[in-house]
Write a protein that holds these residues in place. Structure first.
Motif, PDB file in Angstrom:
ATOM      1  N   PRO A 550       0.811  -1.234   0.000  1.00  0.00           N
ATOM      2  CA  PRO A 550       0.000   0.000   0.000  1.00  0.00           C
ATOM      3  C   PRO A 550       0.840   1.277   0.000  1.00  0.00           C
ATOM      4  N   LYS A 551       0.314   2.285  -0.686  1.00  0.00           N
ATOM      5  CA  LYS A 551       0.950   3.603  -0.709  1.00  0.00           C
ATOM      6  C   LYS A 551      -0.111   4.629  -1.092  1.00  0.00           C
ATOM      7  N   THR A 552      -0.095   5.790  -0.422  1.00  0.00           N
ATOM      8  CA  THR A 552      -1.059   6.852  -0.700  1.00  0.00           C
ATOM      9  C   THR A 552      -0.328   8.080  -1.238  1.00  0.00           C
ATOM     10  N   ILE A 553      -0.814   8.647  -2.332  1.00  0.00           N
ATOM     11  CA  ILE A 553      -0.256   9.842  -2.958  1.00  0.00           C
ATOM     12  C   ILE A 553      -1.341  10.920  -2.957  1.00  0.00           C
ATOM     13  N   ILE A 554      -0.997  12.090  -2.409  1.00  0.00           N
ATOM     14  CA  ILE A 554      -1.951  13.211  -2.371  1.00  0.00           C
ATOM     15  C   ILE A 554      -2.045  13.851  -3.758  1.00  0.00           C
ATOM     16  N   LEU A 555      -3.273  14.118  -4.182  1.00  0.00           N
ATOM     17  CA  LEU A 555      -3.527  14.756  -5.472  1.00  0.00           C
ATOM     18  C   LEU A 555      -4.103  16.148  -5.256  1.00  0.00           C
ATOM     19  N   ASN A 661     -24.054  11.918  -8.473  1.00  0.00           N
ATOM     20  CA  ASN A 661     -25.022  13.008  -8.644  1.00  0.00           C
ATOM     21  C   ASN A 661     -24.734  13.706  -9.967  1.00  0.00           C
ATOM     22  N   ALA A 662     -25.653  13.598 -10.892  1.00  0.00           N
ATOM     23  CA  ALA A 662     -25.447  14.165 -12.222  1.00  0.00           C
ATOM     24  C   ALA A 662     -25.174  15.655 -12.160  1.00  0.00           C
ATOM     25  N   GLY A 663     -24.188  16.101 -12.937  1.00  0.00           N
ATOM     26  CA  GLY A 663     -23.857  17.515 -12.997  1.00  0.00           C
ATOM     27  C   GLY A 663     -22.840  17.959 -11.983  1.00  0.00           C
ATOM     28  N   GLU A 664     -22.507  17.109 -10.987  1.00  0.00           N
ATOM     29  CA  GLU A 664     -21.502  17.475  -9.985  1.00  0.00           C
ATOM     30  C   GLU A 664     -20.135  16.941 -10.396  1.00  0.00           C
ATOM     31  N   LYS A 665     -19.142  17.753 -10.115  1.00  0.00           N
ATOM     32  CA  LYS A 665     -17.777  17.369 -10.456  1.00  0.00           C
ATOM     33  C   LYS A 665     -17.121  16.597  -9.313  1.00  0.00           C
ATOM     34  N   VAL A 666     -16.297  15.635  -9.701  1.00  0.00           N
ATOM     35  CA  VAL A 666     -15.508  14.891  -8.720  1.00  0.00           C
ATOM     36  C   VAL A 666     -14.160  15.587  -8.563  1.00  0.00           C
ATOM     37  N   ILE A 667     -13.768  15.840  -7.303  1.00  0.00           N
ATOM     38  CA  ILE A 667     -12.467  16.474  -7.027  1.00  0.00           C
ATOM     39  C   ILE A 667     -11.518  15.390  -6.521  1.00  0.00           C
ATOM     40  N   PRO A 668     -10.576  14.924  -7.362  1.00  0.00           N
ATOM     41  CA  PRO A 668      -9.637  13.885  -6.926  1.00  0.00           C
ATOM     42  C   PRO A 668      -8.716  14.410  -5.826  1.00  0.00           C
ATOM     43  N   THR A 669      -8.598  13.635  -4.723  1.00  0.00           N
ATOM     44  CA  THR A 669      -7.755  14.067  -3.599  1.00  0.00           C
ATOM     45  C   THR A 669      -6.628  13.077  -3.275  1.00  0.00           C
ATOM     46  N   ARG A 670      -6.860  11.781  -3.556  1.00  0.00           N
ATOM     47  CA  ARG A 670      -5.828  10.795  -3.195  1.00  0.00           C
ATOM     48  C   ARG A 670      -5.760   9.677  -4.243  1.00  0.00           C
ATOM     49  N   LEU A 671      -4.536   9.266  -4.516  1.00  0.00           N
ATOM     50  CA  LEU A 671      -4.292   8.051  -5.289  1.00  0.00           C
ATOM     51  C   LEU A 671      -3.885   6.981  -4.279  1.00  0.00           C
ATOM     52  N   GLU A 672      -4.742   6.011  -4.075  1.00  0.00           N
ATOM     53  CA  GLU A 672      -4.470   4.958  -3.099  1.00  0.00           C
ATOM     54  C   GLU A 672      -4.099   3.672  -3.826  1.00  0.00           C
ATOM     55  N   ILE A 673      -2.830   3.300  -3.729  1.00  0.00           N
ATOM     56  CA  ILE A 673      -2.333   2.068  -4.339  1.00  0.00           C
ATOM     57  C   ILE A 673      -2.395   0.954  -3.295  1.00  0.00           C
ATOM     58  N   TYR A 674      -3.053  -0.135  -3.660  1.00  0.00           N
ATOM     59  CA  TYR A 674      -3.161  -1.270  -2.736  1.00  0.00           C
ATOM     60  C   TYR A 674      -2.049  -2.297  -2.964  1.00  0.00           C
ATOM     61  N   GLY A 675      -1.609  -2.395  -4.191  1.00  0.00           N
ATOM     62  CA  GLY A 675      -0.588  -3.376  -4.517  1.00  0.00           C
ATOM     63  C   GLY A 675      -0.420  -3.448  -6.025  1.00  0.00           C
ATOM     64  N   TYR A 676       0.142  -4.527  -6.486  1.00  0.00           N
ATOM     65  CA  TYR A 676       0.383  -4.663  -7.931  1.00  0.00           C
ATOM     66  C   TYR A 676       0.346  -6.130  -8.340  1.00  0.00           C
ATOM     67  N   ASN A 677       0.229  -6.334  -9.639  1.00  0.00           N
ATOM     68  CA  ASN A 677       0.268  -7.680 -10.225  1.00  0.00           C
ATOM     69  C   ASN A 677       1.568  -7.859 -10.997  1.00  0.00           C
ATOM     70  N   THR A 678       2.093  -9.061 -10.962  1.00  0.00           N
ATOM     71  CA  THR A 678       3.339  -9.327 -11.665  1.00  0.00           C
ATOM     72  C   THR A 678       3.439 -10.795 -12.026  1.00  0.00           C
ATOM     73  N   THR A 679       4.228 -11.076 -13.042  1.00  0.00           N
ATOM     74  CA  THR A 679       4.510 -12.455 -13.454  1.00  0.00           C
ATOM     75  C   THR A 679       5.933 -12.806 -13.067  1.00  0.00           C
ATOM     76  N   LYS A 680       6.100 -13.995 -12.518  1.00  0.00           N
ATOM     77  CA  LYS A 680       7.439 -14.487 -12.220  1.00  0.00           C
ATOM     78  C   LYS A 680       7.632 -15.810 -12.941  1.00  0.00           C
ATOM     79  N   TYR A 681       8.766 -15.916 -13.624  1.00  0.00           N
ATOM     80  CA  TYR A 681       9.065 -17.138 -14.368  1.00  0.00           C
ATOM     81  C   TYR A 681       9.726 -18.158 -13.446  1.00  0.00           C
ATOM     82  N   LEU A 682       9.371 -19.411 -13.646  1.00  0.00           N
ATOM     83  CA  LEU A 682       9.872 -20.487 -12.801  1.00  0.00           C
ATOM     84  C   LEU A 682      10.480 -21.582 -13.666  1.00  0.00           C
TER      85      LEU A 682
END
Length: 691
Positions: A550-555, A661-682
């Motif tokens: 997890p990581k949080t980035i302020i927008l 709510n139609a007509g209302e703008k969204v104000i982005p405040t945070r980018l919240e990263i929970y994790g990531y996906n990856t492939t590992k070769y075996l």
């Protein structure tokens, strides 16, 4: 040794004149074929039966003869196939043989099947290594290995002393050296080694003695004269058959069908066994996969045909088991030069599916083989296979209806590209079939093994060996936090030293796991044809992981963008934060070299009343193989199925945010990263024990 002959005769007169021309051809070649027959049989009654059956069979199969090979090679395959059938028939007893023959045949009988065939075809029939390899459906190098091991055993059986003691790395050169076909550079190196190695000198001398002895023996057999009345007796039998045919002319078609049915039955009960069953089918079935099923007696030839709108569909065979029902088909456009394939999901239906099939099973998918040699021979013919659901009964009749075919468009080299599917064309009509099927049995083996991959427990539950597939059931534990394996891809499965590749489309999820902490899956591999496992090894290919990080980035839309931040060893750019209808956020990372993640799992949070939003995502990415080679998805064709363990790395992720709510703008405040996906070769190989 009898010299190999290239038959200059044109096949056209033989086809036109029929049995008479085949008989004349055998009259000219009777000596070499008589000798070949004596390698398997040992009295004139058997030999007459052999020539008679061979001529009848060649006449019947002549329309299927392919000019890519020589007529003599094709005849030889059928001739030996019948040799083996008669040799296994105890009703025709052998007579006395000469002492010279006895010694040779006794030694040959001690060889393994392929060793004997390689020796006989090379040193009795006099075929080249290439021709012998073609008949036995193996490589030339394999033929040399078989000749070496066969001669080694003959050496022992005929009293030529101890086994070879020379340097093993030079064993493979003995035959080429003695036959004077060894490359000059290798010949020089070989002779230098022989000069200094006493063991190899003795080996080579003994090896040469055995080959000369075999040549002398076969030359001795060649001196045997074909009895003067031999071919006359064969001709008399053929004349009697023709007289009988004329008397029964009205029943000819029916009797031909009965003969074919009886012959198929003989194949089914394995009267015709061994390597030359493979030779027989190599000439009568072009599809190599279907040929293998027929050789194993897992299905029968059907050749059911239906024609509509100038397009003829033939159902060649059906192979059914607990996994699926495989249909092998051929489609011919009789009016134009078009190739069509059957689409598994459109224009095809089983009208009695609920009565005869298991609707709870997963339907397998096989892409059309666009690059096979047989599908590039003719512009208006395509051979393929489709998978239907498995049978719910032991046998029955599938009522198949086809109303639409997919037309292959464009140049064959472009057909694997995505562009080939943008403007698909179809052929319509109605083709109906009633297909008899019998479900072949499968064998299940309970497993109780567990291992760990990246610290995550993997459990092996069951191995199923079915005629059309080998299935490994396994489970992944997801009770631990921080890391989760979403998919496990295998490279191959090895049973009794026989490897089968994993099916690219064969992974499936199993519902209702026994333990809520485990998720169960099935991995499909190529068939093993009834192999009884004593030892099972499975090799992993790759895993697709979700990592919690997890990581949080302020927008702040008031600030200038792009801005960057560090995450999991990468520098990620926030390219845009824009408030509007809709609001937009764009993040990117174009540096894919050694990147830890393929895609991010994240959310954009808003503030206050506008916190509840809906999001739409647009993304860009690049396809990368195991070695890091990039493939541009916008440039066709992308040979996806040819890429070694591909993975897709997202480079740009753009989001559009809307308020509930139609007509209302969204104000982005945070980018919240929970994790990531990856492939590992075996490359781990796990040995699995059987209960």
């Amino acid at each position: 040794m009898i010299p190999a002959k290239i038959d200059p005769i044109s096949i056209t007169p033989i086809r036109e004149k029929g049995v008479e021309s085949i008989l004349d051809w055998f009259e000219r070649h009777k000596q070499t074929f008589y000798i070949l027959g004596w390698s398997y049989l040992s009295n004139q009654q058997q030999m007459e039966e052999l020539f008679y059956q061979s001529i009848v069979k060649i006449h019947k199969e002549l329309p299927r003869f392919k000019s890519e090979t020589s007529f003599e090679t094709w005849v030889t395959s059928i001739f030996i196939h019948i040799c083996r059938e008669i040799a296994n028939d105890s009703s025709l007893q052998a007579s006395e043989e000469s002492e010279q023959q006895k010694n040779l045949f006794k030694a040959l009988d001690q060889l393994k099947e392929y060793e004997k065939e390689a020796i006989v075809l090379t040193y009795v029939k006099g075929l080249s290594h290439g021709e012998t390899a073609q008949l036995l459906q193996v490589s030339v190098e394999k033929i040399k290995e078989l000749l070496f091991s066969g001669i080694q055993l003959i050496k022992k059986e005929m009293g030529f002393g101890l086994p070879f003691n020379g340097c093993k790395e030079y064993h493979k050169d003995y035959i080429d050296y003695l036959e004077k076909t060894l490359d000059r550079s290798k010949k020089i190196g070989f002779e230098k080694h022989i000069y200094h190695c006493q063991d190899c000198q003795e080996d080579l001398a003994t090896f040469q003695d055995v080959m000369l002895t075999m040549s002398n023996l076969t030359e001795g057999i060649e001196d045997f004269h074909v009895p003067s009345d031999f071919m006359e007796n064969v001709k008399a039998r053929l004349a009697e058959k023709e007289k009988h045919r004329q008397l029964k002319n009205k029943k000819r078609k029916r009797m031909g069908t009965v003969f074919a049915s009886v012959f198929a039955l003989l194949v089914g009960i394995e009267v015709l066994t061994g390597a030359f069953t493979n030779i027989y089918y190599s000439w009568t079935e072009e599809d190599q996969e279907l040929r293998a099923y027929l050789q194993q007696d897992l299905g029968e030839r059907l050749n059911l045909e239906a024609e509509n709108n100038g397009v003829k569909i033939k159902i060649k065979s059906a192979i059914a088991d607990d996994v699926q029902t495989l249909l092998f088909y051929e489609i011919e456009d009789t009016a134009e030069d078009n190739q069509y394939v059957i689409n598994n999901y459109e224009g095809i239906s089983v009208e009695n599916e609920y009565d005869i099939m298991n609707s709870n099973a997963n339907q397998m998918y096989y892409p059309p083989d666009l690059e096979s040699e047989v599908n590039n021979e003719k512009k208006n013919v395509f051979q393929g296979k489709i998978s239907l659901l498995p049978l719910s009964k032991e046998k029955g009749t599938i009522k198949l209806k086809i109303t639409q075919l997919q037309k292959l468009i464009g140049d064959p080299s472009d057909r694997n590209s995505l562009r080939a599917y943008e403007n698909m064309e179809y052929g319509t009509g109605e083709w109906s079939f009633e297909i008899p099927v019998t479900k072949q049995p499968s064998i299940e083996y309970a497993l109780d093994d567990e291992t760990e991959v990246e610290g995550v427990p993997i459990r092996f539950d069951k191995l199923t060996i079915a005629p059309t597939a080998t299935i490994l059931q396994y489970s992944i534990n997801h009770a631990q936090s921080g890391k989760r394996i979403n998919f496990l891809n295998f490279d191959n499965l090895e049973v009794n030293n026989k490897k089968v590749k994993a099916d690219l489309y064969g992974n499936s999820f199993l519902e209702s796991p026994l333990d809520m902490n485990w998720s169960s899956f099935q991995a499909h591999f190529n068939p093993l044809f009834g192999e009884k496992p004593k030892e099972v090894n499975v090799q992993f290919g790759s895993i697709y992981l979700t990592i919690e990080d997890p990581k949080t980035i302020i927008l702040d839309a008031a600030q200038e963008y792009p801005q960057t931040f560090e995450y999991s060893g990468s520098t990620i750019s926030i390219d845009k934060v824009e408030v509007g209808l809709p609001s937009k956020v764009v993040i990117s990372n174009h540096n894919i070299e050694k990147r830890a993640y393929e895609s991010l799992q994240f959310n954009i949070m808003g503030e206050g009343e506008n916190a509840t939003t809906s999001m739409e995502m647009n993304s860009e990415g690049v396809l990368v193989d195991k070695n890091g080679t990039e493939y541009n998805m916008d440039i066709n064709p992308v040979p996806y199925e040819e890429i070694e363990q591909p993975r897709y790395l997202l480079t740009v992720q753009g989001l559009e945010l809307r308020s509930d709510n139609a007509g209302e703008k969204v104000i982005p405040t945070r980018l919240e990263i929970y994790g990531y996906n990856t492939t590992k070769y075996l490359d781990d190989v796990v040995k699995i024990s059987l209960e």
